[in-house]
Design an enzyme around this catalytic site. Structure first.
Site, PDB file in Angstrom:
ATOM      1  CG  ASP A  38      -1.819  -1.180   1.288  1.00  0.00           C
ATOM      2  OD1 ASP A  38      -2.002  -1.825   0.253  1.00  0.00           O
ATOM      3  OD2 ASP A  38      -2.363  -1.467   2.358  1.00  0.00           O
ATOM      4  CG  ASP A  99      -7.941  -5.391  -1.008  1.00  0.00           C
ATOM      5  OD1 ASP A  99      -9.092  -5.865  -1.059  1.00  0.00           O
ATOM      6  OD2 ASP A  99      -7.456  -4.903   0.021  1.00  0.00           O
ATOM      7  CE  LYS A 101     -11.262  -4.257   1.550  1.00  0.00           C
ATOM      8  NZ  LYS A 101      -9.829  -4.046   1.267  1.00  0.00           N
ATOM      9  N   GLY A 106     -24.490  -4.882 -10.582  1.00  0.00           N
ATOM     10  CA  GLY A 106     -23.818  -5.676 -11.618  1.00  0.00           C
ATOM     11  C   GLY A 106     -23.324  -4.851 -12.788  1.00  0.00           C
TER      12      GLY A 106
END
Ligand code: BMP
Length: 284
Positions: A38, A99, A101, A106
């Protein structure tokens, strides 16, 4: 049970190519370590990855901590970065887990996953999503990812203090995954969750093999100032039955000024701890 099977054996239980490749890489490299990088500068990002590459089976890229609106960004992100990232993944034999998230309807996640500046689906072997919108988020992401051989993790639990992902929410997350085992290869969670998410009358399918990837892993401290909570690799892999430890600051430290030697020493330390716990688990 999954817990007494080696990662290599478990590769055979997956039809999803990303899951298979990950389990095989873990076995080959003797590493159940995922390093989370990160940092906000391309140079630091790539030098950390090059340094930890030999120890990790998975690199978690572009964490959402750097997020601005809908776009995950490294300040100086470009196509060249993706090219270099993919070269490193071949050089060091690791997979890339973005990552991201995802958490939208959709139609929106299809666009976010396939397009935008980052075109995540074109380079990330694995990505993840919050199950909050229900099964449609998985269908949307699968329509992009499956043809490319990608895999998805659902966030069934989080490592943070006061997380809302527990109880019925976690149960439903696992239930959704059970209906899409071609694309959902596992979970971000804090424990194995065997038998969770079975609705009335449903039986546990013995061939089922979800990977559990667990963030909130640290050897030195028990948390940070913003709600993060840490457990040891041993507690996570041996006691809680998780498969992969996700470690960020415990490995590369706290800032953009990277100390390569120290980063490598800690990566090897976490790799060893995680692998030892796994070997002990197999012998149980
Ligand atoms: P660190 O080890 O420095 O605390 O980093 C943990 C990493 O795992 C971060 O990139 C964070 O975004 C991610 N993460 C987490 O900490 N908890 C979760 O529940 C889910 C995550 O993806």
């Amino acid at each position: 049970s999954v817990l007494t099977r080696s990662y290599g054996e478990r590769a055979a239980h997956h039809s999803n190519p990303a899951a298979k490749a990950l389990l095989e890489t873990m076995e080959r490299k003797k590493s159940n370590l995922c390093v989370s990088v990160d940092v906000s500068k391309k140079d630091s990002f790539l030098s950390i990855i090059d340094a930890v590459g030999p120890y990790a089976s998975l690199i978690k890229a572009f964490a959402p901590r750097l997020l601005l609106t809908h776009v995950d960004i490294i300040e100086d992100f470009d196509e060249e970065l993706v090219k270099q990232l993919l070269e490193l993944s071949v050089k060091h034999d690791f997979l890339i887990f973005e990552d991201r998230k995802f958490a939208d309807i959709g139609n929106t996640v299809v666009l976010q996953y396939s397009g935008g500046v980052h075109r995540i689906a074109s380079w990330a072997h694995i990505t993840n999503a919050h199950p909050i919108p229900g099964p449609s988020i998985v269908s949307g992401l699968a329509s992009v990812g499956l043809p490319l051989g990608r895999g998805l993790l659902l966030l069934a639990e989080m490592s943070t203090q006061g997380s809302l992902a527990h109880g019925a929410y976690t149960e439903d997350a696992v239930h959704i995954a059970r209906t899409r085992r071609d694309f959902v290869i596992g979970f971000i969670a804090q424990r194995r969750m065997e038998g969770v998410g079975l609705y009335a009358g449903e039986a546990l399918d013995e061939s089922e093999d979800f990977m559990i990837l667990t963030p909130g892993v640290g050897l030195e401290v028990t948390g940070d100032a913003l709600g993060q909570q840490y457990n040891t690799p041993r507690a996570v892999v041996l006691e809680a039955g998780c498969d992969i430890i996700i470690v960020g600051r415990g490995i590369y430290g706290k800032n953009n000024a990277v100390d390569i030697a120290a980063t490598q020493t800690s990566a090897e330390r976490y790799r060893k701890e995680g692998w030892r716990a796994y070997e002990e688990r197999l012998r149980r």
